[in-house]
Design an enzyme around this catalytic site. Structure first.
Site, short mmCIF file in Angstrom:
data_model
loop_
_atom_site.label_atom_id
_atom_site.label_comp_id
_atom_site.label_asym_id
_atom_site.label_seq_id
_atom_site.Cartn_x
_atom_site.Cartn_y
_atom_site.Cartn_z
CB CYS A 1 17.30 0.52 6.77
SG CYS A 1 18.27 -0.20 8.10
NE ARG B 1 15.86 -1.57 1.51
CZ ARG B 1 16.73 -1.99 0.62
NH1 ARG B 1 16.32 -2.31 -0.57
NH2 ARG B 1 18.00 -2.11 0.92
CD1 TRP C 1 15.56 -6.55 9.43
CD2 TRP C 1 17.79 -6.37 9.58
NE1 TRP C 1 16.07 -7.79 9.67
CE2 TRP C 1 17.44 -7.72 9.78
CE3 TRP C 1 19.13 -6.03 9.64
CZ2 TRP C 1 18.37 -8.72 10.01
CZ3 TRP C 1 20.07 -7.02 9.89
CH2 TRP C 1 19.68 -8.35 10.06
CG ASN D 1 20.21 0.36 3.67
OD1 ASN D 1 20.42 -0.48 4.54
ND2 ASN D 1 19.94 0.05 2.42
N GLY D 2 22.92 0.50 5.71
CA GLY D 2 24.25 -0.09 5.55
C GLY D 2 24.93 -0.24 6.90
CD GLU E 1 12.55 -21.55 -2.19
OE1 GLU E 1 13.70 -21.51 -1.72
OE2 GLU E 1 11.79 -20.57 -2.18
CE LYS F 1 10.04 -18.74 0.48
NZ LYS F 1 11.04 -18.68 -0.55
CD GLU G 1 11.61 -16.83 3.71
OE1 GLU G 1 11.49 -17.22 2.55
OE2 GLU G 1 12.34 -15.88 4.01
CG HIS H 1 22.85 -42.70 5.29
ND1 HIS H 1 23.60 -43.87 5.33
CD2 HIS H 1 22.27 -42.67 4.08
CE1 HIS H 1 23.49 -44.49 4.18
NE2 HIS H 1 22.68 -43.80 3.40
CE LYS I 1 11.58 -9.59 -1.90
NZ LYS I 1 11.22 -11.01 -1.97
O1 M6R Z 1 17.59 -10.50 -3.38
P1 M6R Z 1 18.26 -11.85 -3.35
O2 M6R Z 1 17.68 -12.80 -4.32
O3 M6R Z 1 19.76 -11.74 -3.49
O4 M6R Z 1 17.98 -12.41 -1.90
C1 M6R Z 1 18.56 -13.61 -1.49
C2 M6R Z 1 17.92 -14.11 -0.22
O5 M6R Z 1 18.10 -13.18 0.82
C3 M6R Z 1 16.43 -14.38 -0.39
O6 M6R Z 1 16.18 -15.27 -1.42
C4 M6R Z 1 15.84 -14.93 0.93
O7 M6R Z 1 16.33 -16.21 1.18
C5 M6R Z 1 14.31 -14.92 0.84
N1 M6R Z 1 13.75 -14.28 1.97
C6 M6R Z 1 13.73 -16.27 0.74
O8 M6R Z 1 12.35 -16.25 0.65
#
Ligand code: M6R
Length: 613
Positions: free
Chosen positions: A2, A27, A74, A100-101, A488, A492, A495, A511, A608
């Site tokens: 959050c 966040r 969140w 937050n937490g 990767e 992307k 998400e 396979h 994030k």
């Molecule tokens: O802040 P971080 O690099 O530790 O975050 C890791 C992942 O949560 C982050 O890379 C996540 O997979 C992204 N949303 C990908 O775009």
């Protein structure tokens, strides 16, 4: 996950709090709220939904208070709803808290408080905190200025889990108390005003001077003072840090979305990552590292541990380090590593990558390695972030604030930094010949210009996005380091476009997964390694035969071009080609998401920084 903002000063708090929350929506964005002290009472205004909804809550514009706390959520405990939104108050509305937490023992604490006559209106773990503070405050018979602080400290001593909290009280209308444990919190200073935030960008337009709080450091903030206390409530001094980030770097700057802006920032972010660390005909130099040949020669293996996109950057790092340094590298997902009982000892170097530096699993994985005697090195984008304070060594990507939930420029900067680190190790170890290293250095220095070329070739990517955005499934194929990029690209797409996709090592397709290929299915191939071109083409040919629609991203001469779309990218060493080949994939997911009319920067269910397990 959050976002938290706070203000104590002489200006109206509400606009400052809302402005900060808007910058922190990455966040979490399922509910938002503020609490201020108005006429000696706590006023809480909150609701589910985005921060902008707050502005339409009746009476919010009339609040004149100059002290307040705010939160964008969140959800963890309790679905998004007005009741579950923060701030939360105790039963008597004497204390208000944002958090937050996760409070892991909240059930136990709730039962205890219920046994003492307290009632609960929400399903959150957070609601226990203001009630616990009230409980300890009421029990304290010494009525001095520190009574509020003692109550917060006693309450926090009962909490298990992670937290960053802000507390205000109507009995102490001039101050705010904050404390953190395993969750980020910073304090920004101004003239007769002080700011609090979970992330620097929220308050970067007000100040560049920050205190970065440590775990269990209780901080009492008024408009004129900031006092730090340890767990025994002994006062101490703390150094202030100046943050060089430019406030405009946390704004959209004319782009429709942060993600697009951050994709286009990559020539510059890579320049910043390279900085003065790498020059032709000179040995690589990291100001903050002083590894000796003696130490590096004892390393038996390197672990690279991270989550999500950062872990994908680690996969590219593995290829580069193994090639140049001849040390085996294992890449692991932090949430797996921490429970795997990994084989590490004092001859293992563990590298942790985290853009935010606050990812709970990555931090826990780092602590585990330290406890087993390994040396730890953090790679982060955020100066002073938790991970950098835990690690033995830290190096920064310097990519500037990354706001979009989907990570783009952080990924390319992480790979560049890993490449420079690998060259630095190889030069000390003398494990690669000079020519190889000089050629790679030259390729790294050329990256900003070559990224510019990739970014100039938008039209074919936009066209392809238009032709596939209604699809339900896509496949990404590659061999060697191109497979890392496939992973990767697929992440992307999932998400921000909500399209299901899978990444496969191209040779693995037959396979099993090839059974899923039928007429019209989209397959995206990445081909940048000259030694694997033919093999990869054969694999893509196999899906074309079964009716797939194909896009190939390549810097190779492709014989028998039967592909529907080809995106040419500049050639470079295949060790660092992911930095170029990922960019069309970042853009592709962006344009697919736009075609679908989705919120690119705030994809559903995501946040994030993942500061909970
Ligand atoms: O802040 P971080 O690099 O530790 O975050 C890791 C992942 O949560 C982050 O890379 C996540 O997979 C992204 N949303 C990908 O775009």
């Amino acid at each position: 996950m959050c976002g938290i903002v706070g203000y104590v000063g002489e200006k109206k708090a509400t606009p400052i709090l809302i402005n900060g929350l808007l910058k922190l929506e990455y966040r979490g964005y399922d509910s938002a709220g503020i609490a201020v002290i108005e006429n000696n009472n706590i006023e809480v205004l909150k609701d589910k939904g985005r921060v902008c909804n707050l502005e339409s809550i009746d009476g919010i514009d009339k609040l004149a208070s100059t002290i307040g706390i705010a939160h964008t959520r969140w959800a963890t405990h309790g679905k998004p709803s007005k009741e579950n939104s923060h701030p939360h108050t105790d039963n008597s509305k004497t204390f208000a808290v944002v958090h937050n937490g996760i409070i892991e023992n909240y059930n136990e604490l709730r039962d205890f408080l219920i046994s003492k006559g307290y009632t609960f209106y929400s399903q959150t773990d957070t609601e226990t905190i203001p009630n616990l503070i009230h409980y300890y405050f009421s029990k304290d018979e010494i009525n001095d200025n520190n009574r509020f602080l003692r109550a917060v400290r006693c309450a926090c001593n009962d909490l298990k889990g992670s937290y960053a909290i802000e507390v205000i009280s109507k009995l102490f209308p001039e101050l705010c108390i904050v404390v953190r444990k395993d969750s980020p919190l910073v304090i920004g200073t101004g003239n007769k005003e002080n700011y609090i935030a979970s992330d620097i960008p929220a308050i970067l337009s007000f100040t560049k001077n920050f205190y970065l709080l440590d775990d269990n450091e209780y901080t009492v903030i008024t408009k004129d003072s900031i006092s730090f206390y340890d767990n025994n409530l002994e006062k101490h001094n703390k150094a202030i840090k100046s943050i060089e980030w430019d406030a405009s770097s946390a704004e959209k700057d004319g782009y429709d979305d942060y993600m697009l802006k951050e994709i286009f920032e990559q020539p510059n972010s890579i320049r910043e990552t390279i900085g003065s660390r790498l020059k032709l005909d000179e040995k690589c130099d990291f100001e903050d590292l002083n590894f000796s040949k003696e130490y590096l020669s004892t390393i038996n293996k390197i672990y690279i541990v991270a989550c999500g996109t950062a872990m994908h950057a680690g996969l590219s790092g593995k290829t580069i380090i193994e090639k140049l340094c001849k040390i085996p590298v294992i890449v692991d997902i932090a949430s797996e590593f921490r429970y795997r009982d990994p084989l590490i000892d004092n001859k293992t170097l563990c590298i942790y990558i985290s853009q935010s530096g606050e990812t709970a699993d990555t931090i826990a994985a780092l602590k585990l390695a330290k406890s087993k005697g390994a040396k730890t090195l953090a790679i982060s984008n955020v100066i002073g972030s938790s991970i950098t304070r835990e690690a033995d060594y830290s190096i920064y990507t310097h990519a500037g604030p990354e706001i979009a939930v989907a990570s783009t420029k952080a990924y390319t900067s992480q790979i560049v930094l890993l490449a420079i680190l690998a060259i630095y190790f190889a030069e000390i170890l003398e494990s690669s010949d000079k020519e190889t290293l000089e050629n790679l250095k030259s390729d790294i220095l050329d990256l900003p210009t070559k990224i510019g070329i990739v970014l100039d070739n938008l039209e074919p990517i936009k066209d392809f996005a238009k032709s596939v955005y209604t699809q339900k499934d896509m496949f990404f194929l590659g061999r060697g380091t191109d497979y890392n990029v496939a992973l990767e690209g697929s992440l992307k797409l999932k998400e921000i476009s909500y399209i299901h996709s899978e990444a496969y090592a191209a040779g693995e397709l037959k396979h099993g997964p090839i059974a899923l290929i039928e007429n019209g299915v989209t397959v995206i191939g990445i081909i940048t390694d000259s030694s694997l071109v033919e093999k990869c083409i054969s694999n893509i040919q196999e899906v074309i035969t079964r009716g797939a629609k194909t896009l190939v991203i390549s810097n190779q001469i492709l014989p028998n071009n039967h592909f529907d779309y080809v995106i040419d990218i500049p050639s470079t060493s295949c060790l660092i080609s992911p930095i170029l080949s990922v960019i069309p994939l970042q853009l592709l997911s962006y344009y697919i998401s736009k075609n679908k009319g989705l919120d690119v920067d705030k994809p559903r269910n995501l946040a994030k920084s993942v500061t909970v397990e």
